[in-house]
Write a protein that holds these residues in place. Sequence first.
Motif, PDB file in Angstrom:
ATOM      1  N   GLY A 178      17.976   6.718 -59.676  1.00 26.32           N
ATOM      2  CA  GLY A 178      19.806   7.114 -59.406  1.00 26.32           C
ATOM      3  C   GLY A 178      19.380   7.464 -57.217  1.00 26.32           C
ATOM      4  N   ASN A 179      18.505   7.191 -56.657  1.00 21.92           N
ATOM      5  CA  ASN A 179      18.588   6.737 -54.844  1.00 21.92           C
ATOM      6  C   ASN A 179      18.636   8.405 -54.664  1.00 21.92           C
ATOM      7  OD1 ASN A 179      20.579   4.225 -56.050  1.00 21.92           O
ATOM      8  ND2 ASN A 179      18.509   4.016 -55.177  1.00 21.92           N
ATOM      9  N   VAL A 180      18.198   9.382 -55.352  1.00 17.67           N
ATOM     10  CA  VAL A 180      18.325  10.114 -55.302  1.00 17.67           C
ATOM     11  C   VAL A 180      18.072  11.069 -53.945  1.00 17.67           C
ATOM     12  CG1 VAL A 180      18.160  13.193 -55.951  1.00 17.67           C
ATOM     13  CG2 VAL A 180      18.764  11.137 -57.040  1.00 17.67           C
ATOM     14  N   GLY A 181      16.265  10.454 -53.345  1.00 19.92           N
ATOM     15  CA  GLY A 181      15.507  10.489 -51.976  1.00 19.92           C
ATOM     16  C   GLY A 181      16.642  10.272 -51.097  1.00 19.92           C
ATOM     17  N   GLN A 182      16.914   8.801 -51.102  1.00 24.33           N
ATOM     18  CA  GLN A 182      18.205   8.190 -50.323  1.00 24.33           C
ATOM     19  C   GLN A 182      19.170   9.015 -49.949  1.00 24.33           C
ATOM     20  OE1 GLN A 182      17.648   4.893 -53.061  1.00 24.33           O
ATOM     21  NE2 GLN A 182      16.574   3.517 -51.041  1.00 24.33           N
ATOM     22  N   LEU A 183      19.809   9.635 -50.920  1.00 22.41           N
ATOM     23  CA  LEU A 183      20.868   9.920 -51.250  1.00 22.41           C
ATOM     24  C   LEU A 183      20.336  11.666 -49.370  1.00 22.41           C
ATOM     25  CD1 LEU A 183      22.563   9.642 -54.390  1.00 22.41           C
ATOM     26  CD2 LEU A 183      23.215   8.697 -52.536  1.00 22.41           C
ATOM     27  N   ALA A 184      19.855  11.858 -50.142  1.00 23.50           N
ATOM     28  CA  ALA A 184      19.509  13.502 -50.087  1.00 23.50           C
ATOM     29  C   ALA A 184      19.479  12.845 -48.186  1.00 23.50           C
ATOM     30  CB  ALA A 184      18.240  13.993 -50.442  1.00 23.50           C
ATOM     31  N   VAL A 185      18.408  12.005 -48.186  1.00 26.32           N
ATOM     32  CA  VAL A 185      18.242  11.992 -46.452  1.00 26.32           C
ATOM     33  C   VAL A 185      19.457  11.237 -45.904  1.00 26.32           C
ATOM     34  CG1 VAL A 185      16.998  10.527 -44.678  1.00 26.32           C
ATOM     35  CG2 VAL A 185      15.991  11.090 -46.555  1.00 26.32           C
ATOM     36  N   ASP A 186      20.430  10.171 -46.335  1.00 23.80           N
ATOM     37  CA  ASP A 186      22.083  10.265 -46.039  1.00 23.80           C
ATOM     38  C   ASP A 186      22.363  11.397 -44.712  1.00 23.80           C
ATOM     39  OD1 ASP A 186      22.459   7.532 -45.418  1.00 23.80           O
ATOM     40  OD2 ASP A 186      23.366   7.657 -47.565  1.00 23.80           O
ATOM     41  N   LEU A 187      22.702  12.530 -46.130  1.00 23.95           N
ATOM     42  CA  LEU A 187      23.551  13.861 -45.924  1.00 23.95           C
ATOM     43  C   LEU A 187      22.261  14.673 -44.548  1.00 23.95           C
ATOM     44  CD1 LEU A 187      23.448  15.711 -49.881  1.00 23.95           C
ATOM     45  CD2 LEU A 187      25.381  14.807 -48.058  1.00 23.95           C
ATOM     46  N   ILE A 188      20.782  14.785 -44.532  1.00 23.17           N
ATOM     47  CA  ILE A 188      20.456  15.185 -43.386  1.00 23.17           C
ATOM     48  C   ILE A 188      20.441  14.641 -42.338  1.00 23.17           C
ATOM     49  CG2 ILE A 188      17.670  15.657 -42.886  1.00 23.17           C
ATOM     50  CD1 ILE A 188      16.310  15.582 -45.347  1.00 23.17           C
ATOM     51  N   ILE A 189      20.728  13.078 -42.306  1.00 26.04           N
ATOM     52  CA  ILE A 189      20.622  12.342 -41.071  1.00 26.04           C
ATOM     53  C   ILE A 189      22.030  12.436 -40.678  1.00 26.04           C
ATOM     54  CG2 ILE A 189      21.387   9.836 -39.701  1.00 26.04           C
ATOM     55  CD1 ILE A 189      18.957   9.481 -41.696  1.00 26.04           C
ATOM     56  N   SER A 190      23.650  12.772 -41.451  1.00 29.29           N
ATOM     57  CA  SER A 190      24.857  12.808 -41.138  1.00 29.29           C
ATOM     58  C   SER A 190      24.896  14.896 -40.549  1.00 29.29           C
ATOM     59  CB  SER A 190      25.497  12.804 -42.289  1.00 29.29           C
ATOM     60  OG  SER A 190      26.532  13.051 -42.069  1.00 29.29           O
ATOM     61  N   THR A 191      24.489  15.020 -41.147  1.00 28.97           N
ATOM     62  CA  THR A 191      25.126  16.863 -40.868  1.00 28.97           C
ATOM     63  C   THR A 191      24.152  17.187 -39.632  1.00 28.97           C
ATOM     64  OG1 THR A 191      23.966  17.637 -43.345  1.00 28.97           O
ATOM     65  CG2 THR A 191      24.218  19.277 -41.883  1.00 28.97           C
ATOM     66  N   LEU A 192      22.811  16.639 -39.936  1.00 30.73           N
ATOM     67  CA  LEU A 192      22.817  17.267 -37.996  1.00 30.73           C
ATOM     68  C   LEU A 192      22.322  15.928 -36.681  1.00 30.73           C
ATOM     69  CD1 LEU A 192      19.187  17.829 -39.367  1.00 30.73           C
ATOM     70  CD2 LEU A 192      20.002  19.205 -38.901  1.00 30.73           C
ATOM     71  N   ASP A 193      23.319  15.049 -37.162  1.00 28.55           N
ATOM     72  CA  ASP A 193      23.881  14.417 -36.753  1.00 28.55           C
ATOM     73  C   ASP A 193      22.814  14.044 -35.747  1.00 28.55           C
ATOM     74  OD1 ASP A 193      26.000  13.167 -34.993  1.00 28.55           O
ATOM     75  OD2 ASP A 193      26.061  13.857 -33.074  1.00 28.55           O
ATOM     76  N   MET A 194      21.687  13.414 -36.242  1.00 30.36           N
ATOM     77  CA  MET A 194      20.825  12.731 -36.019  1.00 30.36           C
ATOM     78  C   MET A 194      20.834  10.781 -34.668  1.00 30.36           C
ATOM     79  SD  MET A 194      17.839  13.870 -38.951  1.00 30.36           S
ATOM     80  CE  MET A 194      16.184  13.627 -38.058  1.00 30.36           C
ATOM     81  N   PRO A 195      20.347  11.170 -33.630  1.00 30.08           N
ATOM     82  CA  PRO A 195      20.522  10.117 -32.746  1.00 30.08           C
ATOM     83  C   PRO A 195      19.629   9.073 -33.823  1.00 30.08           C
ATOM     84  CG  PRO A 195      19.872  11.202 -31.865  1.00 30.08           C
ATOM     85  CD  PRO A 195      19.723  11.687 -33.031  1.00 30.08           C
ATOM     86  N   LYS A 196      19.865   8.025 -33.848  1.00 30.29           N
ATOM     87  CA  LYS A 196      18.612   6.507 -34.189  1.00 30.29           C
ATOM     88  C   LYS A 196      17.455   6.456 -33.269  1.00 30.29           C
ATOM     89  CE  LYS A 196      20.711   2.809 -35.769  1.00 30.29           C
ATOM     90  NZ  LYS A 196      20.850   1.724 -35.706  1.00 30.29           N
ATOM     91  N   VAL A 197      16.507   6.129 -33.465  1.00 36.08           N
ATOM     92  CA  VAL A 197      15.239   6.158 -32.368  1.00 36.08           C
ATOM     93  C   VAL A 197      14.416   4.825 -32.466  1.00 36.08           C
ATOM     94  CG1 VAL A 197      15.088   8.636 -32.101  1.00 36.08           C
ATOM     95  CG2 VAL A 197      14.125   7.293 -33.512  1.00 36.08           C
ATOM     96  N   GLY A 198      14.792   3.905 -33.737  1.00 36.66           N
ATOM     97  CA  GLY A 198      14.608   2.940 -33.619  1.00 36.66           C
ATOM     98  C   GLY A 198      14.051   1.876 -35.573  1.00 36.66           C
ATOM     99  N   TYR A 199      13.459   1.400 -35.552  1.00 35.33           N
ATOM    100  CA  TYR A 199      13.964   0.310 -36.972  1.00 35.33           C
ATOM    101  C   TYR A 199      11.970   0.635 -37.120  1.00 35.33           C
ATOM    102  CZ  TYR A 199      17.836  -1.466 -34.434  1.00 35.33           C
ATOM    103  OH  TYR A 199      19.291  -0.970 -33.913  1.00 35.33           O
ATOM    104  N   PHE A 200      11.850   0.035 -38.202  1.00 38.03           N
ATOM    105  CA  PHE A 200      10.648   0.148 -39.219  1.00 38.03           C
ATOM    106  C   PHE A 200      10.730  -1.088 -40.338  1.00 38.03           C
ATOM    107  CE2 PHE A 200       6.569   0.412 -42.469  1.00 38.03           C
ATOM    108  CZ  PHE A 200       6.601   0.597 -42.149  1.00 38.03           C
ATOM    109  N   TYR A 201      10.049  -2.318 -38.850  1.00 35.99           N
ATOM    110  CA  TYR A 201      10.200  -3.452 -39.146  1.00 35.99           C
ATOM    111  C   TYR A 201       8.958  -3.697 -40.358  1.00 35.99           C
ATOM    112  CZ  TYR A 201       9.543  -8.548 -39.250  1.00 35.99           C
ATOM    113  OH  TYR A 201       9.583  -9.791 -39.421  1.00 35.99           O
TER     114      TYR A 201
END
Length: 261
Positions: free
Chosen positions: A25-48
């Motif tokens: 169900g991609n539940v964890g990924q959807l929850a993380v989307d909500l965290i990033i969006s709500t807290l307006d978190m800036p991108k700091v990098g990538y995990f290559y």
Amino acid sequence: MFVPAAGEWRPPAECSLLLPAVSVGNVGQLAVDLIISTLDMPKVGYFYTDCLVPMVGNNPYATSEEHAKELCINAEIYASSDKKLAVLQIRSPLIKKKSRAFCEALTSWIKKCAFTRVVLLSSSHAYQRDDTQLFGTPFRYLVTPTLQTMVADTMKELEWKEMEKLSLYPGINDEEKKTSIPGGGFTKRLFEDCCSMGIHMAAVLKFCSEGDNIPDAFALLDHVNRWLHLLDLPDDVGTAHWKIPSSWRLLFGSGLPSALF
């Protein structure tokens, strides 16, 4: 391997890491989307890593047409210095037989960054629950021995339920038991790796089924928020006001073209 988006980024002292498992169900990924969006978190990098299926797309958290032109890839890291929180969002599944290599790379980076604690958001198939798991809360948790001593009282106060160990041979030999997380992706492997490496890690999951899993994501996040206090709860309300990202408008596609009718 961590690749900074601009300049150099180091996690602040006592920083926690939160990430999802690519699970049912991609539940964890959807929850993380909500965290990033709500807290307006800036991108700091990538995990290559070459362990994830390659992908690229538009900025999923765009708030304007200009921001929508920015690109995102399969594994990105966002951070909030105020919350002392880093978030790794994973947007594509693991390549077959790359689970071990991915977990090794991830735990190596976690150790290097010296995160205070790691919280993995996951899910498991509801239809594969044991009889004892059919009653009560649909949420479960696992904690590594190094974190257990630190959060035992908190988990007891929250009345959280630990993931049960199931019999290897039900009805034949109930003495031999194991932890089973069907549909949980790399959850079990990462948890075991963190146990062996002494990492302070907790996995929090919800039993669910495939379909519209947005309610599951909200429920899991509200459950975790009771522990991590990512967002303050309004008075007399048991759920926080999570901000839905703009990309969710196309979560189930763009709809049927009017030319068909």
